[in-house]
Write a protein that holds these residues in place. Structure first.
Motif, PDB file in Angstrom:
ATOM      1  N   GLU A   4      10.818 -27.698 134.112  1.00 24.22           N
ATOM      2  CA  GLU A   4      10.965 -28.972 134.825  1.00 24.22           C
ATOM      3  C   GLU A   4       9.613 -29.649 134.972  1.00 24.22           C
ATOM      4  OE1 GLU A   4      10.640 -31.759 137.968  1.00 24.22           O
ATOM      5  OE2 GLU A   4       9.885 -29.697 138.194  1.00 24.22           O
ATOM      6  N   GLN A   5       8.596 -28.860 135.265  1.00 25.78           N
ATOM      7  CA  GLN A   5       7.240 -29.410 135.388  1.00 25.78           C
ATOM      8  C   GLN A   5       6.715 -29.881 134.034  1.00 25.78           C
ATOM      9  OE1 GLN A   5       5.684 -25.864 137.144  1.00 25.78           O
ATOM     10  NE2 GLN A   5       5.638 -26.728 139.220  1.00 25.78           N
ATOM     11  N   ILE A   6       7.024 -29.138 132.978  1.00 32.26           N
ATOM     12  CA  ILE A   6       6.592 -29.540 131.636  1.00 32.26           C
ATOM     13  C   ILE A   6       7.224 -30.871 131.249  1.00 32.26           C
ATOM     14  CG2 ILE A   6       6.737 -28.962 129.177  1.00 32.26           C
ATOM     15  CD1 ILE A   6       6.452 -26.014 130.003  1.00 32.26           C
ATOM     16  N   GLU A   7       8.498 -31.038 131.536  1.00 24.38           N
ATOM     17  CA  GLU A   7       9.183 -32.298 131.249  1.00 24.38           C
ATOM     18  C   GLU A   7       8.515 -33.446 132.000  1.00 24.38           C
ATOM     19  OE1 GLU A   7      11.677 -35.215 129.971  1.00 24.38           O
ATOM     20  OE2 GLU A   7      11.814 -33.158 129.243  1.00 24.38           O
ATOM     21  N   ARG A   8       8.228 -33.229 133.279  1.00 20.03           N
ATOM     22  CA  ARG A   8       7.589 -34.268 134.097  1.00 20.03           C
ATOM     23  C   ARG A   8       6.170 -34.551 133.606  1.00 20.03           C
ATOM     24  NH1 ARG A   8       8.315 -31.954 138.639  1.00 20.03           N
ATOM     25  NH2 ARG A   8       6.233 -31.570 139.470  1.00 20.03           N
ATOM     26  N   PHE A   9       5.470 -33.505 133.226  1.00 19.13           N
ATOM     27  CA  PHE A   9       4.111 -33.622 132.702  1.00 19.13           C
ATOM     28  C   PHE A   9       4.076 -34.579 131.517  1.00 19.13           C
ATOM     29  CE2 PHE A   9       0.771 -32.098 129.817  1.00 19.13           C
ATOM     30  CZ  PHE A   9      -0.307 -31.866 130.648  1.00 19.13           C
ATOM     31  N   PHE A  10       4.927 -34.347 130.524  1.00 13.23           N
ATOM     32  CA  PHE A  10       4.895 -35.186 129.329  1.00 13.23           C
ATOM     33  C   PHE A  10       5.529 -36.557 129.560  1.00 13.23           C
ATOM     34  CE2 PHE A  10       4.049 -31.117 127.212  1.00 13.23           C
ATOM     35  CZ  PHE A  10       2.954 -31.503 126.450  1.00 13.23           C
ATOM     36  N   ALA A  11       6.532 -36.630 130.406  1.00 10.22           N
ATOM     37  CA  ALA A  11       7.125 -37.933 130.715  1.00 10.22           C
ATOM     38  C   ALA A  11       6.085 -38.842 131.369  1.00 10.22           C
ATOM     39  CB  ALA A  11       8.333 -37.760 131.628  1.00 10.22           C
ATOM     40  N   THR A  12       5.235 -38.263 132.212  1.00  4.89           N
ATOM     41  CA  THR A  12       4.185 -39.030 132.884  1.00  4.89           C
ATOM     42  C   THR A  12       3.123 -39.493 131.887  1.00  4.89           C
ATOM     43  OG1 THR A  12       4.529 -37.773 134.927  1.00  4.89           O
ATOM     44  CG2 THR A  12       2.442 -38.975 134.713  1.00  4.89           C
ATOM     45  N   LEU A  13       2.696 -38.582 131.004  1.00 11.83           N
ATOM     46  CA  LEU A  13       1.703 -38.954 129.999  1.00 11.83           C
ATOM     47  C   LEU A  13       2.258 -40.009 129.044  1.00 11.83           C
ATOM     48  CD1 LEU A  13       0.130 -35.479 129.119  1.00 11.83           C
ATOM     49  CD2 LEU A  13      -0.759 -37.225 130.669  1.00 11.83           C
ATOM     50  N   LYS A  14       3.526 -39.884 128.701  1.00 13.26           N
ATOM     51  CA  LYS A  14       4.140 -40.870 127.801  1.00 13.26           C
ATOM     52  C   LYS A  14       4.238 -42.239 128.466  1.00 13.26           C
ATOM     53  CE  LYS A  14       8.182 -41.850 124.954  1.00 13.26           C
ATOM     54  NZ  LYS A  14       9.479 -41.360 124.419  1.00 13.26           N
ATOM     55  N   ALA A  15       4.603 -42.256 129.745  1.00 13.28           N
ATOM     56  CA  ALA A  15       4.714 -43.537 130.449  1.00 13.28           C
ATOM     57  C   ALA A  15       3.378 -44.264 130.492  1.00 13.28           C
ATOM     58  CB  ALA A  15       5.237 -43.298 131.866  1.00 13.28           C
ATOM     59  N   ALA A  16       2.300 -43.505 130.610  1.00 16.34           N
ATOM     60  CA  ALA A  16       0.963 -44.108 130.671  1.00 16.34           C
ATOM     61  C   ALA A  16       0.458 -44.536 129.301  1.00 16.34           C
ATOM     62  CB  ALA A  16      -0.014 -43.117 131.297  1.00 16.34           C
ATOM     63  N   ASN A  17       0.925 -43.860 128.238  1.00 20.78           N
ATOM     64  CA  ASN A  17       0.442 -44.133 126.883  1.00 20.78           C
ATOM     65  C   ASN A  17       1.587 -43.869 125.896  1.00 20.78           C
ATOM     66  OD1 ASN A  17      -1.030 -44.520 124.561  1.00 20.78           O
ATOM     67  ND2 ASN A  17      -2.435 -42.811 124.881  1.00 20.78           N
ATOM     68  N   ASP A 201       0.370 -32.743 140.031  1.00 19.96           N
ATOM     69  CA  ASP A 201       1.455 -32.059 140.735  1.00 19.96           C
ATOM     70  C   ASP A 201       2.182 -31.054 139.849  1.00 19.96           C
ATOM     71  OD1 ASP A 201       2.537 -34.160 139.187  1.00 19.96           O
ATOM     72  OD2 ASP A 201       4.365 -34.158 140.416  1.00 19.96           O
ATOM     73  N   CYS A 202       1.953 -31.117 138.539  1.00 19.25           N
ATOM     74  CA  CYS A 202       2.573 -30.179 137.603  1.00 19.25           C
ATOM     75  C   CYS A 202       1.647 -29.019 137.252  1.00 19.25           C
ATOM     76  CB  CYS A 202       2.945 -30.889 136.298  1.00 19.25           C
ATOM     77  SG  CYS A 202       3.931 -32.378 136.480  1.00 19.25           S
ATOM     78  N   CYS A 203       0.395 -29.104 137.643  1.00 20.52           N
ATOM     79  CA  CYS A 203      -0.669 -28.259 137.090  1.00 20.52           C
ATOM     80  C   CYS A 203      -0.959 -27.030 137.944  1.00 20.52           C
ATOM     81  CB  CYS A 203      -1.928 -29.117 136.955  1.00 20.52           C
ATOM     82  SG  CYS A 203      -3.417 -28.201 136.532  1.00 20.52           S
ATOM     83  N   ASP A 204      -1.013 -25.873 137.329  1.00 19.02           N
ATOM     84  CA  ASP A 204      -1.330 -24.630 138.034  1.00 19.02           C
ATOM     85  C   ASP A 204      -2.710 -24.690 138.679  1.00 19.02           C
ATOM     86  OD1 ASP A 204       1.068 -23.718 137.079  1.00 19.02           O
ATOM     87  OD2 ASP A 204       0.238 -22.159 135.781  1.00 19.02           O
ATOM     88  N   HIS A 205      -3.688 -25.209 137.952  1.00 15.05           N
ATOM     89  CA  HIS A 205      -5.062 -25.269 138.457  1.00 15.05           C
ATOM     90  C   HIS A 205      -5.146 -26.159 139.695  1.00 15.05           C
ATOM     91  CE1 HIS A 205      -9.475 -25.540 138.360  1.00 15.05           C
ATOM     92  NE2 HIS A 205      -9.315 -26.831 138.573  1.00 15.05           N
ATOM     93  N   ALA A 206      -4.535 -27.333 139.644  1.00 16.05           N
ATOM     94  CA  ALA A 206      -4.595 -28.262 140.781  1.00 16.05           C
ATOM     95  C   ALA A 206      -3.875 -27.687 141.992  1.00 16.05           C
ATOM     96  CB  ALA A 206      -3.995 -29.595 140.385  1.00 16.05           C
ATOM     97  N   ARG A 207      -2.745 -27.039 141.766  1.00 18.22           N
ATOM     98  CA  ARG A 207      -2.018 -26.437 142.898  1.00 18.22           C
ATOM     99  C   ARG A 207      -2.833 -25.315 143.536  1.00 18.22           C
ATOM    100  NH1 ARG A 207       2.348 -26.976 139.449  1.00 18.22           N
ATOM    101  NH2 ARG A 207       2.285 -24.760 138.912  1.00 18.22           N
ATOM    102  N   ALA A 208      -3.488 -24.509 142.702  1.00 13.89           N
ATOM    103  CA  ALA A 208      -4.326 -23.422 143.226  1.00 13.89           C
ATOM    104  C   ALA A 208      -5.500 -23.987 144.013  1.00 13.89           C
ATOM    105  CB  ALA A 208      -4.809 -22.543 142.082  1.00 13.89           C
ATOM    106  N   ALA A 209      -6.074 -25.085 143.529  1.00 11.09           N
ATOM    107  CA  ALA A 209      -7.193 -25.699 144.240  1.00 11.09           C
ATOM    108  C   ALA A 209      -6.757 -26.232 145.590  1.00 11.09           C
ATOM    109  CB  ALA A 209      -7.775 -26.836 143.374  1.00 11.09           C
ATOM    110  N   ARG A 210      -5.561 -26.794 145.653  1.00 14.54           N
ATOM    111  CA  ARG A 210      -5.055 -27.306 146.928  1.00 14.54           C
ATOM    112  C   ARG A 210      -4.841 -26.159 147.924  1.00 14.54           C
ATOM    113  NH1 ARG A 210      -2.029 -30.844 143.575  1.00 14.54           N
ATOM    114  NH2 ARG A 210      -0.176 -29.536 143.751  1.00 14.54           N
TER     115      ARG A 210
END
Length: 214
Positions: A4-17, A201-210
């Motif tokens: 679900e996060q992977i789908e959101r990850f790429f949908a977000t990148l596609k919307a921007a570019n 919000d999809c990223c393991d690194h960002a969630r761990a940092a939070r």
């Protein structure tokens, strides 16, 4: 990163570019092959600077061969490792003329048989020129795939295989462009720009940092 996060990850990148492209400049399949071959351990900006001088003069295998090795070197000497790259490009042009009627082949096996063309370069040509859903894993994609949890792997080939399994089919053709650009401008090596990252919000690194934040 789950599906679900992977789908959101790429949908977000596609919307921007919606239509991402390589930053290498080219107008033919051969120019793309030559530019990618020259780009190993060099920046796209640096390669483009050299090919803007080279391609108006020689942009086919036959014309590159006509320049001769020293002539080719004079156009690309601003690129790192230019001597070995010039040698490989000359050898590649000779094979293209002798075995492929001057055309860039469309199979991985034939591409990887060309001097200076490894798996990553072959993947770029197959994807960008021929629209195949390949993953050209460079340092940016390797870092982003591991840091985010998108496609962890210890080697570029392991990451490539994970990406081919995990990236949803509708995003596969453009995925490597989105990941390269994300790694180049946002998820940078020394300091990832998490505070301005649209997919944090999809990223393991960002969630761990939070979680570590006070």
């Amino acid at each position: 990163m789950n599906q679900e996060q992977i789908e959101r990850f790429f949908a977000t990148l596609k919307a921007a570019n919606p239509q991402p492209n390589t930053e290498l400049e080219y107008t033919s399949v051969f120019e793309l092959l030559a530019a990618v071959l020259l780009s190993a351990q060099a920046t796209d900006v640096g390669v483009n600077k050299a090919t803007r001088r080279l391609f108006p003069v020689a942009n086919t295998p036959q014309k590159i061969l006509a320049l001769g090795l020293e002539g080719l070197e004079s156009y690309i000497k601003t690129i790192g490792l230019y001597r070995s790259k010039a040698k490989h490009l000359m050898q590649t042009c000779q094979i293209l003329v002798e075995r492929h009627a001057g055309q860039v082949p469309r199979t991985r096996e034939a591409l990887e048989a060309l001097p200076g063309v490894g798996r990553k370069t072959a993947n770029v040509v197959l994807n960008v020129a021929f629209g195949e859903p390949t993953m050209a894993v460079d340092t940016h994609i390797f870092r982003v795939s591991n840091r985010t949890g998108l496609a962890p792997g210890k080697t570029p080939l392991a990451v490539e295989r994970q990406l081919l399994k995990r990236v949803p089919a509708p995003y596969r053709v453009d995925a490597h462009h989105w990941l390269i650009l994300h790694g180049r401008y946002v998820c940078q090596a020394r300091r990832p720009q998490c505070e301005r990252c649209a997919v944090a919000d999809c990223c393991d690194h960002a969630r761990a940092a939070r979680r570590r934040a006070p």
